[in-house]
Design a protein around this motif. Structure first.
Motif, PDB file in Angstrom:
ATOM      1  N   GLY A 178       7.727   1.823 -71.516  1.00 41.20           N
ATOM      2  CA  GLY A 178       6.847   2.980 -71.501  1.00 41.20           C
ATOM      3  C   GLY A 178       5.968   3.104 -72.728  1.00 41.20           C
ATOM      4  N   LYS A 179       5.920   2.077 -73.558  1.00 40.27           N
ATOM      5  CA  LYS A 179       5.124   2.098 -74.797  1.00 40.27           C
ATOM      6  C   LYS A 179       3.777   1.431 -74.514  1.00 40.27           C
ATOM      7  N   THR A 180       2.958   2.127 -73.737  1.00 39.03           N
ATOM      8  CA  THR A 180       1.742   1.530 -73.187  1.00 39.03           C
ATOM      9  C   THR A 180       0.744   1.145 -74.274  1.00 39.03           C
ATOM     10  N   GLU A 181       0.524   2.033 -75.255  1.00 39.33           N
ATOM     11  CA  GLU A 181      -0.464   1.734 -76.293  1.00 39.33           C
ATOM     12  C   GLU A 181      -0.039   0.535 -77.129  1.00 39.33           C
ATOM     13  N   ALA A 182       1.239   0.480 -77.499  1.00 33.94           N
ATOM     14  CA  ALA A 182       1.741  -0.662 -78.275  1.00 33.94           C
ATOM     15  C   ALA A 182       1.644  -1.943 -77.458  1.00 33.94           C
ATOM     16  N   ALA A 183       1.928  -1.839 -76.169  1.00 35.15           N
ATOM     17  CA  ALA A 183       1.841  -3.009 -75.291  1.00 35.15           C
ATOM     18  C   ALA A 183       0.416  -3.539 -75.237  1.00 35.15           C
TER      19      ALA A 183
ATOM     20  N   ALA B 243      16.351 -11.595 -70.251  1.00 38.34           N
ATOM     21  CA  ALA B 243      16.810 -10.231 -70.499  1.00 38.34           C
ATOM     22  C   ALA B 243      15.835  -9.210 -69.920  1.00 38.34           C
ATOM     23  N   LEU B 244      14.530  -9.482 -70.033  1.00 41.40           N
ATOM     24  CA  LEU B 244      13.531  -8.608 -69.427  1.00 41.40           C
ATOM     25  C   LEU B 244      13.728  -8.559 -67.918  1.00 41.40           C
ATOM     26  N   GLY B 245      13.961  -9.711 -67.313  1.00 43.35           N
ATOM     27  CA  GLY B 245      14.096  -9.789 -65.860  1.00 43.35           C
ATOM     28  C   GLY B 245      15.253  -8.993 -65.306  1.00 43.35           C
ATOM     29  N   ILE B 246      16.307  -8.811 -66.105  1.00 45.32           N
ATOM     30  CA  ILE B 246      17.465  -8.053 -65.619  1.00 45.32           C
ATOM     31  C   ILE B 246      17.500  -6.639 -66.202  1.00 45.32           C
ATOM     32  N   GLY B 247      16.407  -6.265 -66.881  1.00 47.29           N
ATOM     33  CA  GLY B 247      16.289  -4.888 -67.352  1.00 47.29           C
ATOM     34  C   GLY B 247      16.963  -4.576 -68.666  1.00 47.29           C
ATOM     35  N   GLN B 248      17.424  -5.576 -69.394  1.00 45.28           N
ATOM     36  CA  GLN B 248      18.025  -5.338 -70.716  1.00 45.28           C
ATOM     37  C   GLN B 248      16.908  -5.393 -71.761  1.00 45.28           C
ATOM     38  N   LEU B 249      16.117  -4.323 -71.809  1.00 46.74           N
ATOM     39  CA  LEU B 249      14.862  -4.319 -72.545  1.00 46.74           C
ATOM     40  C   LEU B 249      15.058  -4.358 -74.057  1.00 46.74           C
ATOM     41  N   ASP B 250      16.045  -3.624 -74.584  1.00 45.92           N
ATOM     42  CA  ASP B 250      16.269  -3.632 -76.030  1.00 45.92           C
ATOM     43  C   ASP B 250      16.666  -5.022 -76.507  1.00 45.92           C
ATOM     44  N   GLN B 251      17.520  -5.688 -75.732  1.00 47.79           N
ATOM     45  CA  GLN B 251      17.926  -7.039 -76.104  1.00 47.79           C
ATOM     46  C   GLN B 251      16.744  -7.996 -75.999  1.00 47.79           C
TER      47      GLN B 251
ATOM     48  N   LEU C 276       3.827 -13.240 -77.575  1.00 51.37           N
ATOM     49  CA  LEU C 276       3.093 -11.982 -77.670  1.00 51.37           C
ATOM     50  C   LEU C 276       2.886 -11.346 -76.299  1.00 51.37           C
ATOM     51  N   SER C 277       2.532 -12.146 -75.309  1.00 55.99           N
ATOM     52  CA  SER C 277       2.341 -11.576 -73.966  1.00 55.99           C
ATOM     53  C   SER C 277       3.666 -11.091 -73.392  1.00 55.99           C
ATOM     54  N   LEU C 278       4.742 -11.779 -73.719  1.00 56.98           N
ATOM     55  CA  LEU C 278       6.060 -11.337 -73.254  1.00 56.98           C
ATOM     56  C   LEU C 278       6.459 -10.029 -73.936  1.00 56.98           C
ATOM     57  N   LYS C 279       6.176  -9.919 -75.236  1.00 63.82           N
ATOM     58  CA  LYS C 279       6.478  -8.660 -75.927  1.00 63.82           C
ATOM     59  C   LYS C 279       5.675  -7.523 -75.329  1.00 63.82           C
ATOM     60  N   SER C 280       4.416  -7.795 -74.969  1.00 62.99           N
ATOM     61  CA  SER C 280       3.598  -6.763 -74.338  1.00 62.99           C
ATOM     62  C   SER C 280       4.230  -6.280 -73.036  1.00 62.99           C
ATOM     63  N   ARG C 281       4.749  -7.210 -72.240  1.00 55.87           N
ATOM     64  CA  ARG C 281       5.400  -6.830 -70.981  1.00 55.87           C
ATOM     65  C   ARG C 281       6.649  -5.988 -71.237  1.00 55.87           C
ATOM     66  N   ILE C 282       7.420  -6.363 -72.262  1.00 57.73           N
ATOM     67  CA  ILE C 282       8.637  -5.606 -72.582  1.00 57.73           C
ATOM     68  C   ILE C 282       8.281  -4.188 -72.993  1.00 57.73           C
TER      69      ILE C 282
END
Length: 352
Positions: free
Chosen positions: A245-250, A204-212, A234-240
């Protein structure tokens, strides 16, 4: 004597053939008989123009069988779009009616088991559309179907025989099909495994469906019997979060992931950051890899790559010199080349 002949397995005058192409996870299969030209005039003769009575069967106005012997068939494992027309998953007979002006009527029929088009019935049409034939520079002796152009989401199918080609385009909604399949998989036994949710979120990240993607990776991290924090989720969540645009949370999530990473996992994460242009983060991750895993390969090598990408060539050279005895043998010859590049002020991540 005829009964004896009927019991034998003899070569067909027009051998059967099958060609298959996968688009995404969708298989397209064409099964057909392959007649030879054998010096004959094909178009307008062996293959008559238009719709015709063939002298046998119930069809008074029949197209060409687009091959030999039994119906040529085309099969799709998922819904596709042919020349802009949606066609459900299934198996269809493929007929063609070439015209003298170069246009070709192509028909998909639900009747897939007949011999040729002698029993063609327009009422069984599933789709009918027109394309234009092309003239090939080289003649094709045996009738051939090919996938002449293939992309991640489409293919051009072409019939080639004698000097003509008849192409048509098939499009596949790959992401929609895959996402539907993922949602089904997450509800069946595959969904009882944490790695399934990680893979789903990554796609889902790869195709831009970030919320999913975020919803699925959160399910991997907590809330289910299999949930736990791992380097992967955890690293995948950071990338999402970074993509959202949630840089600090990432960054907070990334710091939680780093202590859980193996030397190879942290190296791959760092390389991904280099590719994304996040060079400061790449250095941080590679340095943590060296520290957390006591310099195990590929820790120092990864750090050298990160410094090299930042054009800090002296630091890169120092890191490269610290690679230890656990360095795989096949890396050692290339390190000589990397050292030379670094001494010359060249980023060894870039192939010269």
């Amino acid at each position: 004597m005829s009964n004896l002949k009927a019991q034998l397995t003899l070569p067909a005058a027009s051998p059967e053939a099958e060609v298959r192409q996968r688009i995404g996870i969708t298989d397209i299969t064409i099964h057909y008989g392959r007649p030879y030209v054998k010096g004959r005039a094909i178009w307008g003769n062996v293959v008559p123009y238009g719709f015709n009575y063939l002298g046998f069967g119930t069809a008074k106005s029949a197209p060409w069988r687009a091959g030999a012997d039994y119906n040529t068939t085309i099969q799709f494992t998922h819904e596709v779009s042919i020349q802009g027309n949606k066609v459900p998953a299934g198996k269809y007979a493929l007929f063609m009616a070439p015209e003298e002006n170069g246009e070709v009527v192509i028909i998909l029929s639900s009747n897939t088991t007949s011999w040729g088009s002698y029993f063609y019935d327009e009422k069984e049409d599933v789709l009918r559309f027109k394309v234009s034939a092309i003239t090939n520079g080289t003649a094709t002796e045996m009738l051939t179907y090919r996938f002449d152009a293939v992309s991640p989401t489409s293919a051009t199918v072409s019939l080639h025989w004698d000097t003509k080609g008849i192409p048509f385009t098939i499009d596949v909604a790959v992401n929609e099909i895959v996402m539907t399949g993922i949602r089904n998989d997450l509800r069946n036994p595959k969904g009882f495994q944490q790695t399934t949710w990680d893979s789903a979120a990554n796609y889902a990240l790869g195709i831009g469906q970030l919320d999913q993607a975020l919803e699925w990776i959160d399910a991997s991290i907590n809330g289910n019997f299999f949930s736990k924090e791992t380097f992967v989720n955890l690293s995948l969540k950071s990338r999402i979060l970074e993509k959202q645009g949630k840089t600090e949370a990432a960054q907070r999530i990334l710091q939680k992931a780093i202590p859980l990473g193996s030397p190879d996992e942290l190296y791959r994460l760092g390389i991904g950051l280099i590719a994304d242009g996040q060079l400061d983060k790449a250095v941080d991750v590679m340095q943590a890899n060296v520290k957390n895993n006591k310099g195990a390969f590929p820790g120092h090598y990864g750090l050298a790559r990160a410094f090299s990408a930042k054009k800090e060539f002296k630091n890169a050279l120092k890191a490269l010199e610290k690679t230890g005895p656990d360095t795989p043998e096949h890396f050692k010859p290339r390190f000589e080349r990397y050292r030379e590049q670094l001494r010359n002020g060249q980023d060894f991540n870039v192939k010269l």
